[in-house]
Design a protein around this motif. Sequence first.
Motif, PDB file in Angstrom:
ATOM      1  N   ARG A   1       0.936  -1.406   0.402  1.00  0.00           N
ATOM      2  CA  ARG A   1       0.076   0.375  -0.156  1.00  0.00           C
ATOM      3  C   ARG A   1       0.787   1.016  -0.080  1.00  0.00           C
ATOM      4  O   ARG A   1       1.980   1.372   0.720  1.00  0.00           O
ATOM      5  CB  ARG A   1      -0.770  -0.443   1.184  1.00  0.00           C
ATOM      6  N   TRP A   2       0.447   2.406  -0.534  1.00  0.00           N
ATOM      7  CA  TRP A   2       1.381   3.762  -0.560  1.00  0.00           C
ATOM      8  C   TRP A   2      -0.024   4.538  -0.389  1.00  0.00           C
ATOM      9  O   TRP A   2      -1.337   4.233  -1.634  1.00  0.00           O
ATOM     10  CB  TRP A   2       1.755   3.228  -1.913  1.00  0.00           C
TER      11      TRP A   2
ATOM     12  N   THR B   1      -3.067   3.763  -2.826  1.00  0.00           N
ATOM     13  CA  THR B   1      -3.148   2.576  -3.779  1.00  0.00           C
ATOM     14  C   THR B   1      -2.705   1.647  -3.464  1.00  0.00           C
ATOM     15  O   THR B   1      -1.242   1.367  -3.084  1.00  0.00           O
ATOM     16  CB  THR B   1      -1.693   3.459  -5.308  1.00  0.00           C
ATOM     17  N   SER B   2      -3.583   0.862  -3.956  1.00  0.00           N
ATOM     18  CA  SER B   2      -2.711  -0.558  -3.104  1.00  0.00           C
ATOM     19  C   SER B   2      -2.406  -2.046  -4.441  1.00  0.00           C
ATOM     20  O   SER B   2      -2.783  -1.009  -5.513  1.00  0.00           O
ATOM     21  CB  SER B   2      -3.933  -1.584  -2.145  1.00  0.00           C
TER      22      SER B   2
ATOM     23  N   ILE C   1      -0.400  -5.983 -10.167  1.00  0.00           N
ATOM     24  CA  ILE C   1      -1.298  -6.114 -10.091  1.00  0.00           C
ATOM     25  C   ILE C   1      -2.001  -4.917  -9.647  1.00  0.00           C
ATOM     26  O   ILE C   1      -2.085  -4.710  -8.946  1.00  0.00           O
ATOM     27  CB  ILE C   1      -2.796  -7.874  -9.624  1.00  0.00           C
ATOM     28  N   TYR C   2      -2.920  -4.087  -9.965  1.00  0.00           N
ATOM     29  CA  TYR C   2      -2.953  -2.721  -9.251  1.00  0.00           C
ATOM     30  C   TYR C   2      -4.232  -2.548 -10.524  1.00  0.00           C
ATOM     31  O   TYR C   2      -4.385  -2.497 -11.791  1.00  0.00           O
ATOM     32  CB  TYR C   2      -1.860  -2.022  -9.393  1.00  0.00           C
ATOM     33  N   SER C   3      -5.255  -1.472 -10.205  1.00  0.00           N
ATOM     34  CA  SER C   3      -6.408  -1.044 -11.240  1.00  0.00           C
ATOM     35  C   SER C   3      -5.950   0.894 -11.211  1.00  0.00           C
ATOM     36  O   SER C   3      -5.081   1.865 -10.995  1.00  0.00           O
ATOM     37  CB  SER C   3      -7.356  -0.714 -10.095  1.00  0.00           C
ATOM     38  N   ARG C   4      -6.362   0.600 -12.444  1.00  0.00           N
ATOM     39  CA  ARG C   4      -6.278   1.907 -13.775  1.00  0.00           C
ATOM     40  C   ARG C   4      -7.048   2.872 -13.497  1.00  0.00           C
ATOM     41  O   ARG C   4      -7.637   2.565 -14.288  1.00  0.00           O
ATOM     42  CB  ARG C   4      -4.866   1.536 -14.234  1.00  0.00           C
ATOM     43  N   GLN C   5      -7.178   4.478 -13.366  1.00  0.00           N
ATOM     44  CA  GLN C   5      -8.304   5.245 -13.669  1.00  0.00           C
ATOM     45  C   GLN C   5      -7.524   6.286 -14.031  1.00  0.00           C
ATOM     46  O   GLN C   5      -6.926   7.168 -14.474  1.00  0.00           O
ATOM     47  CB  GLN C   5      -9.125   5.426 -12.748  1.00  0.00           C
ATOM     48  N   ALA C   6      -7.759   6.650 -15.909  1.00  0.00           N
ATOM     49  CA  ALA C   6      -7.728   7.335 -16.257  1.00  0.00           C
ATOM     50  C   ALA C   6      -9.211   8.311 -17.097  1.00  0.00           C
ATOM     51  O   ALA C   6     -10.013   7.858 -17.029  1.00  0.00           O
ATOM     52  CB  ALA C   6      -7.889   6.559 -17.971  1.00  0.00           C
TER      53      ALA C   6
END
Length: 184
Positions: A43-44, A53-54, A70-75
């Motif tokens: 986690r950050w 951000t995890s 593995i992380y989620s990205r939102q544009a």
Amino acid sequence: MGGYGSGRPGYRITTQASCRLDIMTIQRQGAIEPGACTQSTQRWISTRSRQETSIGLLVDCRADPYALLIYSRQAGTDVPTVERVRASISVTQPHYGGRRYWWHCPRCNRRVRILYLPPGAGDFRCRVCWCLTYESSNESDKRVSALVNDPLKMLALSRSAMAGSSKNIMLLLRAYDRLEKRWR
Ligand SMILES: [Zn+2]
């Protein structure tokens, strides 16, 4: 050159403002095990936006070691997508014993200790690929700019340096250097 701050041209994103995956920290957490496959969550929290951000981390050391990030990205306002990035890992054996792990940057393959995901960016890369700068060099850049733009302050510092104070010599030299480039 107008003042300094976030709007200054050439101002670079710092390592501290980016989400970082430090493989040494991850190793200390026990999330890398020789011969095994280990899962953990890193986690950050951004110091600016306070957003967390995890990153899901799967480290597979059963054969050639690698990790899946593995992380989620939102544009913008889009629905977040899940990214899965593979990063190779190499192992060295320091003189004092034990093992030392390294990332290989997914873009340039450089061997590094830390991978960064800058704010708004989509992938993890090394500091060189992202052109990230350390906070401290931005701070001293600001001090040099402030000096260059304030001749009286520079004169005062030069006087104190000539009087034997060595405190700000490096700063002064960098300011002189910048002025020289400007007038050349
Ligand atoms: Zn790189």
